[in-house]
Design a protein around this motif. Structure first.
Motif, PDB file in Angstrom:
ATOM      1  N   LEU A  84       0.856  -1.188   0.000  1.00 44.16           N
ATOM      2  CA  LEU A  84       0.000   0.000   0.000  1.00 44.16           C
ATOM      3  C   LEU A  84       0.894   1.240   0.000  1.00 44.16           C
ATOM      4  O   LEU A  84       1.963   1.243   0.621  1.00 44.16           O
ATOM      5  CB  LEU A  84      -0.914   0.036   1.233  1.00 44.16           C
ATOM      6  CG  LEU A  84      -1.955  -1.088   1.360  1.00 44.16           C
ATOM      7  CD1 LEU A  84      -2.611  -1.041   2.737  1.00 44.16           C
ATOM      8  CD2 LEU A  84      -3.009  -0.985   0.269  1.00 44.16           C
ATOM      9  N   GLN A  86       1.116   5.109   1.127  1.00 43.32           N
ATOM     10  CA  GLN A  86       0.488   6.075   2.034  1.00 43.32           C
ATOM     11  C   GLN A  86       0.281   7.403   1.328  1.00 43.32           C
ATOM     12  O   GLN A  86       1.213   8.013   0.837  1.00 43.32           O
ATOM     13  CB  GLN A  86       1.354   6.256   3.274  1.00 43.32           C
ATOM     14  CG  GLN A  86       0.768   7.205   4.308  1.00 43.32           C
ATOM     15  CD  GLN A  86       1.572   7.182   5.594  1.00 43.32           C
ATOM     16  OE1 GLN A  86       1.679   6.152   6.249  1.00 43.32           O
ATOM     17  NE2 GLN A  86       2.136   8.326   5.951  1.00 43.32           N
ATOM     18  N   THR A 101      -5.264   5.807   0.831  1.00 40.34           N
ATOM     19  CA  THR A 101      -4.482   4.917  -0.009  1.00 40.34           C
ATOM     20  C   THR A 101      -5.374   4.421  -1.130  1.00 40.34           C
ATOM     21  O   THR A 101      -6.594   4.629  -1.112  1.00 40.34           O
ATOM     22  CB  THR A 101      -3.905   3.735   0.800  1.00 40.34           C
ATOM     23  OG1 THR A 101      -2.962   3.020  -0.006  1.00 40.34           O
ATOM     24  CG2 THR A 101      -5.013   2.778   1.234  1.00 40.34           C
ATOM     25  N   TRP A 110      -6.959   4.262   5.235  1.00 40.18           N
ATOM     26  CA  TRP A 110      -6.001   3.311   5.801  1.00 40.18           C
ATOM     27  C   TRP A 110      -5.721   3.710   7.243  1.00 40.18           C
ATOM     28  O   TRP A 110      -5.066   4.702   7.511  1.00 40.18           O
ATOM     29  CB  TRP A 110      -4.742   3.335   4.952  1.00 40.18           C
ATOM     30  CG  TRP A 110      -3.651   2.409   5.363  1.00 40.18           C
ATOM     31  CD1 TRP A 110      -3.687   1.423   6.290  1.00 40.18           C
ATOM     32  CD2 TRP A 110      -2.320   2.402   4.817  1.00 40.18           C
ATOM     33  NE1 TRP A 110      -2.479   0.795   6.381  1.00 40.18           N
ATOM     34  CE2 TRP A 110      -1.617   1.364   5.485  1.00 40.18           C
ATOM     35  CE3 TRP A 110      -1.663   3.149   3.851  1.00 40.18           C
ATOM     36  CZ2 TRP A 110      -0.288   1.091   5.198  1.00 40.18           C
ATOM     37  CZ3 TRP A 110      -0.332   2.863   3.568  1.00 40.18           C
ATOM     38  CH2 TRP A 110       0.346   1.845   4.233  1.00 40.18           C
ATOM     39  N   GLY A 152      -3.378  -2.963  10.650  1.00 40.04           N
ATOM     40  CA  GLY A 152      -3.932  -2.055   9.653  1.00 40.04           C
ATOM     41  C   GLY A 152      -5.372  -2.403   9.333  1.00 40.04           C
ATOM     42  O   GLY A 152      -5.731  -3.588   9.230  1.00 40.04           O
ATOM     43  N   LEU A 154      -8.452  -1.319   6.538  1.00 37.93           N
ATOM     44  CA  LEU A 154      -8.800  -0.628   5.306  1.00 37.93           C
ATOM     45  C   LEU A 154     -10.310  -0.428   5.279  1.00 37.93           C
ATOM     46  O   LEU A 154     -11.080  -1.397   5.393  1.00 37.93           O
ATOM     47  CB  LEU A 154      -8.351  -1.447   4.091  1.00 37.93           C
ATOM     48  CG  LEU A 154      -6.836  -1.608   3.946  1.00 37.93           C
ATOM     49  CD1 LEU A 154      -6.504  -2.545   2.798  1.00 37.93           C
ATOM     50  CD2 LEU A 154      -6.171  -0.257   3.746  1.00 37.93           C
TER      51      LEU A 154
END
Length: 446
Positions: A84, A86, A101, A110, A152, A154
């Motif tokens: 990914l 940033q 992202t 993100w 993380g 999403l």
């Protein structure tokens, strides 16, 4: 160091997601992170608007089914790189920063959370709550991963801005007449508001704010129906686009579906300005605390819609903390400055007054608020105010005649079913009776 958290595997219905996708036109220029920190407000970074991205149906389906190519949850090894990039800083969630992202052509938020030793109950709780929710006005969890000490998340969608940012833009464009301000006018245009003049911004912005009320009530009613308390409802946790809104940031939320009551006494309390009185007093509190916070947001929406700034409301918060719960003695004055000749508006203010009741037991439930707003929405309004619901949540209202006809239709359908069932019962009884006579005759012959 990484952890095996396959229990976080996600399941999504891509068909439902495709039906609910909202794609406002991308009109925003690249923006910078704005640092407004001061000794009174350290780390006060202004939330940047998020660029909506138009993508094809195949790309949408792909990212929601498998964002990484390795499933909806991935445990990346320490020597791997998370695939990914940033982008712009979007703001701070309750437990971590949020950046923009892109994944398979889809713009995502993100959210990265530092976990010192392992993923704990708080992190799992937020993920499980997001997995559980599926509503047009609630953010969606696309996927999760772990990498070294980081978790993380999403999230979809990436909206134009949050409601708090909209308040600031609206005030600037209406009162300071900064129609040429590139960032703010771009955001308002992306929301579908004309920016030819301050007057045009005010008219369209007031209508836009009005339509938010019902949709926001629908979202909270859905959360409570799913046995979830948000616990941090505030304008900055409401994302806006041209045709939709989403409630976000469930870092302090509670799923009480396995509890006997929604009342809790833990330390997760949200934002002080929008606390319910019982939350501020560290007393057990339940879903009605969300209703209080929602009433505070409604007050701010109406204040912005009428005055285009918050000064009249702020003047009626004389205490140092400026919170609603600590200034409830001014509640009648809050409502008085918002009075209007419109019957719809007066009934709306009465509803808000009940939502802000000091006694949690006397507040309406979120579902009652939603239903009351639906009823209020059909009141005649000679002042030409916009509807309280967007098209996504608008529900047709039955007249007395239509209601009577609907009841009559249901009665006839029920009567027909009863008659059909009765015929089946009579037939079965007749068969049973015949079989009984046959058995009796067979016994006599033997």
């Amino acid at each position: 160091m990484f952890w095996n958290v396959q229990s976080l595997d996600l399941n999504f219905s891509s068909t439902k997601m495709a039906e609910k996708r909202d794609h406002p036109q991308n009109l925003l220029p690249p923006l910078q992170i704005m640092n407004y920190s001061s000794p009174d407000k350290p780390d006060n970074y202004r939330i940047s608007p998020i660029t909506p991205t138009l993508v094809g149906n195949n790309e949408e389906k792909s990212v929601f089914e498998d964002w990484s190519g390795r499933g909806t949850h991935v445990d990346f090894a320490a020597d791997e790189t998370v695939p990914l990039v940033q982008g712009r800083f979007l703001g701070h969630g309750v437990n971590g920063g949020v950046w923009e992202t892109h994944c398979k052509g889809v713009a995502l938020a993100w959210k990265k959370k530092y976990c010192r030793r392992k993923i704990g109950d708080a992190e799992r709780k937020e993920i499980m709550i997001l997995k559980k929710l599926d509503h047009n006005h609630i953010v969606k969890l696309v996927g999760t991963y772990t990498h070294r000490q980081f978790l993380g998340l999403l999230l979809w969608p990436v909206a134009v801005c949050d409601m708090a940012t909209f308040f600031e833009d609206f005030e600037t464009m209406c009162l300071e007449n900064h129609i040429t301000n590139g960032e703010q006018s771009a955001r308002l245009k992306a929301l579908g508001l004309p920016c030819e003049s301050s007057a045009s911004v005010y008219r369209s912005g007031s209508d836009f704010l009005c339509s938010i009320i019902g949709c926001l009530a629908s979202a909270v009613a859905y959360l409570h129906e799913q046995k979830v308390r948000h616990k941090d409802l505030k304008p900055s946790n409401v994302l806006l686009s041209r045709n939709n809104l989403w409630v976000t940031d469930f870092g302090t939320s509670t799923d009480f579906s396995l509890l006997s009551t929604s009342a809790t006494e833990n330390g997760e309390r949200g934002t002080p300005k929008y606390f319910a009185p019982e939350v501020a007093a560290f007393k057990p509190n339940g879903r009605s605390a969300d209703v209080f916070s929602l009433g505070c947001i409604f007050l701010e929406i109406l204040t912005m819609g009428k005055f285009a700034h918050m000064a009249p409301m702020k003047a009626l918060h004389p205490t140092v903390d400026g919170s609603f719960q600590n200034n409830l003695g001014q509640r009648d004055q809050w409502l008085q400055i918002l009075q209007s000749g419109s019957s719809r508006y007066r009934h709306l203010l009465c509803e808000i007054q009940q939502m802000l009741d000091l006694d949690p037991q006397r507040r309406p439930t979120a579902l009652e608020v939603k239903n009351h707003l639906m009823f209020i929405n059909y009141f005649r309004d000679d002042h030409g105010r916009a509807q309280l619901f967007g098209d996504c949540c608008a529900t047709p209202f039955l007249t007395a005649q239509e209601h009577a006809e609907e009841l009559d239709s249901l009665h006839k359908a029920s009567s027909a079913k009863i008659m059909s069932y009765q015929k089946q019962i009579d037939f079965l009884l007749a068969e049973a009776g015949g079989m009984g006579r046959y058995n009796e005759l067979h016994v006599r012959v033997d």
